[in-house]
Design an enzyme around this catalytic site. Structure first.
Site, short mmCIF file in Angstrom:
data_model
loop_
_atom_site.label_atom_id
_atom_site.label_comp_id
_atom_site.label_asym_id
_atom_site.label_seq_id
_atom_site.Cartn_x
_atom_site.Cartn_y
_atom_site.Cartn_z
N ASP A 63 0.86 -1.18 0.00
CA ASP A 63 0.00 0.00 0.00
C ASP A 63 0.90 1.23 0.00
OD1 ASP A 63 -1.63 2.14 0.50
OD2 ASP A 63 -2.72 1.18 2.15
N ASN A 90 2.25 5.17 -11.75
CA ASN A 90 0.89 5.04 -12.31
C ASN A 90 -0.20 4.97 -11.24
OD1 ASN A 90 -1.21 3.97 -14.44
ND2 ASN A 90 -1.15 2.43 -12.82
N TYR A 158 -8.17 15.74 -7.26
CA TYR A 158 -7.61 15.00 -8.40
C TYR A 158 -6.93 15.97 -9.37
CZ TYR A 158 -7.29 11.62 -12.22
OH TYR A 158 -6.81 10.78 -13.21
N VAL A 191 -10.35 6.37 -19.91
CA VAL A 191 -9.93 5.01 -20.27
C VAL A 191 -10.85 4.02 -19.55
CG1 VAL A 191 -8.03 3.35 -20.27
CG2 VAL A 191 -7.53 5.81 -20.42
P1 NAP Z 1 -7.58 1.63 -11.59
O1 NAP Z 1 -8.16 0.70 -12.57
O2 NAP Z 1 -8.36 2.02 -10.40
O3 NAP Z 1 -6.16 1.06 -11.14
C1 NAP Z 1 -5.41 1.72 -10.18
C2 NAP Z 1 -4.24 0.87 -9.75
O4 NAP Z 1 -3.58 1.55 -8.66
C3 NAP Z 1 -4.70 -0.46 -9.24
O5 NAP Z 1 -3.77 -1.49 -9.54
C4 NAP Z 1 -4.76 -0.24 -7.73
O6 NAP Z 1 -4.66 -1.46 -7.06
C5 NAP Z 1 -3.54 0.69 -7.54
N1 NAP Z 1 -3.62 1.44 -6.29
C6 NAP Z 1 -4.65 2.22 -5.87
N2 NAP Z 1 -4.40 2.67 -4.63
C7 NAP Z 1 -3.19 2.17 -4.27
C8 NAP Z 1 -2.40 2.27 -3.10
N3 NAP Z 1 -2.80 2.97 -2.02
N4 NAP Z 1 -1.20 1.63 -3.06
C9 NAP Z 1 -0.80 0.90 -4.13
N5 NAP Z 1 -1.50 0.76 -5.26
C10 NAP Z 1 -2.68 1.39 -5.32
O7 NAP Z 1 -7.15 2.99 -12.27
P2 NAP Z 1 -6.66 3.38 -13.74
O8 NAP Z 1 -7.81 4.02 -14.40
O9 NAP Z 1 -5.94 2.26 -14.41
O10 NAP Z 1 -5.65 4.55 -13.37
C11 NAP Z 1 -4.24 4.42 -13.40
C12 NAP Z 1 -3.64 5.82 -13.48
O11 NAP Z 1 -4.10 6.46 -14.67
C13 NAP Z 1 -4.02 6.73 -12.32
O12 NAP Z 1 -2.92 7.51 -11.93
C14 NAP Z 1 -5.10 7.61 -12.92
O13 NAP Z 1 -5.21 8.86 -12.28
C15 NAP Z 1 -4.61 7.73 -14.35
N6 NAP Z 1 -5.67 8.10 -15.28
C16 NAP Z 1 -6.75 7.28 -15.50
C17 NAP Z 1 -7.73 7.68 -16.39
C18 NAP Z 1 -8.93 6.82 -16.69
O14 NAP Z 1 -9.86 7.30 -17.36
N7 NAP Z 1 -9.00 5.59 -16.28
C19 NAP Z 1 -7.62 8.90 -17.06
C20 NAP Z 1 -6.53 9.71 -16.81
C21 NAP Z 1 -5.55 9.29 -15.93
P3 NAP Z 1 -5.20 -1.73 -5.57
O15 NAP Z 1 -6.54 -1.08 -5.44
O16 NAP Z 1 -5.22 -3.21 -5.51
O17 NAP Z 1 -4.16 -1.14 -4.67
#
Ligand code: NAP
Length: 259
Positions: A63, A90, A158, A191
């Site tokens: 974490d 990420n 955010y 995404v």
């Molecule tokens: P996601 O599906 O929610 O995945 C997030 C990842 O981060 C998961 O593997 C999660 O795993 C991990 N995580 C969350 N809290 C954590 C913690 N406290 N310690 C360690 N790991 C942690 O999100 P995503 O959409 O792929 O987003 C990934 C990145 O892309 C983020 O930085 C997000 O801001 C950015 N982003 C996403 C979008 C979008 O539309 N999806 C758009 C722009 C930017 P666990 O919960 O198991 O820890």
């Protein structure tokens, strides 16, 4: 196309979504990849996928909001894979985990967002720099957002943390520009991930629309991106071919942002 043979990479938040796609992309290009997140089953699933495809990966369950986690992850990486050449920051928390106007915003959620989205990338970057500088080769890739450049309604923490991440990216890029280390950001649009599903659910409720209607209208190209749409840019930025690219923030967003 780009070879990352003999490189060692760490991708945070790589259990699912964008991080998982990037970890798989880096491994396919030849890097040994450390995969970290909190959910053991997802981390192990990502590692198994990489290994099935003939790549090498290490699962680290942690974490990142815990004070000692960045140091512990680095120690485990170094002991089991070697020192980190490529860091992909990420892991992040989205606005929709607790959306509110600023006047009603939760202070705890503000602090958590700033910690995970901005302070953790700062700490991990600082920790990997000595090795990168010593070998005069390193890549730091920060997964920012289109909300690094535009607001996120009811998601001030955010937007503020992601705007801040670009400040870190550009400043660090300049500081290490002569040392073979590049620092760049990728700014994804919407995404299809767990995080973005929650945002659509919130917007659909707020705007009296269906999930599908919100989703369709999200980008000029239409619909959402897939995690695999983000990974190739990360592979390129991690490559030696991208040696002259630093301090940049690349939009991959289906045309949402045109600057
Ligand atoms: P996601 O599906 O929610 O995945 C997030 C990842 O981060 C998961 O593997 C999660 O795993 C991990 N995580 C969350 N809290 C954590 C913690 N406290 N310690 C360690 N790991 C942690 O999100 P995503 O959409 O792929 O987003 C990934 C990145 O892309 C983020 O930085 C997000 O801001 C950015 N982003 C996403 C979008 C979008 O539309 N999806 C758009 C722009 C930017 P666990 O919960 O198991 O820890």
């Amino acid at each position: 196309m780009f070879s990352l043979q003999n490189r060692i990479a760490l991708v945070t938040g790589a259990g699912r979504g964008i991080g998982r796609a990037i970890a798989i992309g880096l491994a396919k290009a030849g890097a040994k990849v450390g995969v970290t997140a909190r959910t053991a089953a997802e981390v192990e699933g990502a590692v198994a996928d990489i290994q099935k495809a003939g790549g090498q990966a290490l699962a680290i369950v942690a974490d990142l909001t815990q004070k000692d986690a960045p140091a512990q992850i680095l120690q485990e990486m170094t002991a089991k894979l070697g020192p980190i050449d490529i860091l992909v920051n990420n892991a992040g928390i989205g606005s929709s985990a607790n959306p509110r106007p600023v006047a009603e915003f939760s202070d705890d959620f503000w602090e958590l967002s700033l910690l995970l989205n901005l302070t953790v990338p700062y700490k991990l970057s600082k920790a990997v720099l000595p090795h990168m500088r010593e070998q005069r080769w390193g890549r730091i890739i920060n997964i920012a957002s289109i909300n690094s450049k535009m607001p996120s309604l009811h998601g001030a923490a955010y937007a503020a943390s992601k705007h801040g991440l670009l400040g870190l990216t550009r400043t660090l890029a300049l500081e290490v520009a002569r040392e073979g280390v590049t620092v760049n950001a990728i700014c994804p649009g919407p995404v299809r991930t767990v995080m973005n599903d929650k945002r659509i659910e919130y917007d659909a409720l707020r705007r009296s629309m269906t999930f599908k209607e919100v989703e369709q209208a999200m980008t000029p190209i239409g619909g959402r991106l897939e995690p695999e749409d983000i990974a190739p840019m990360a592979v390129y930025l991690a490559s030696t071919e991208a040696r002259m690219v630093t301090g940049q923030a690349f939009n991959i967003c289906g045309g949402v942002l045109l600057y």
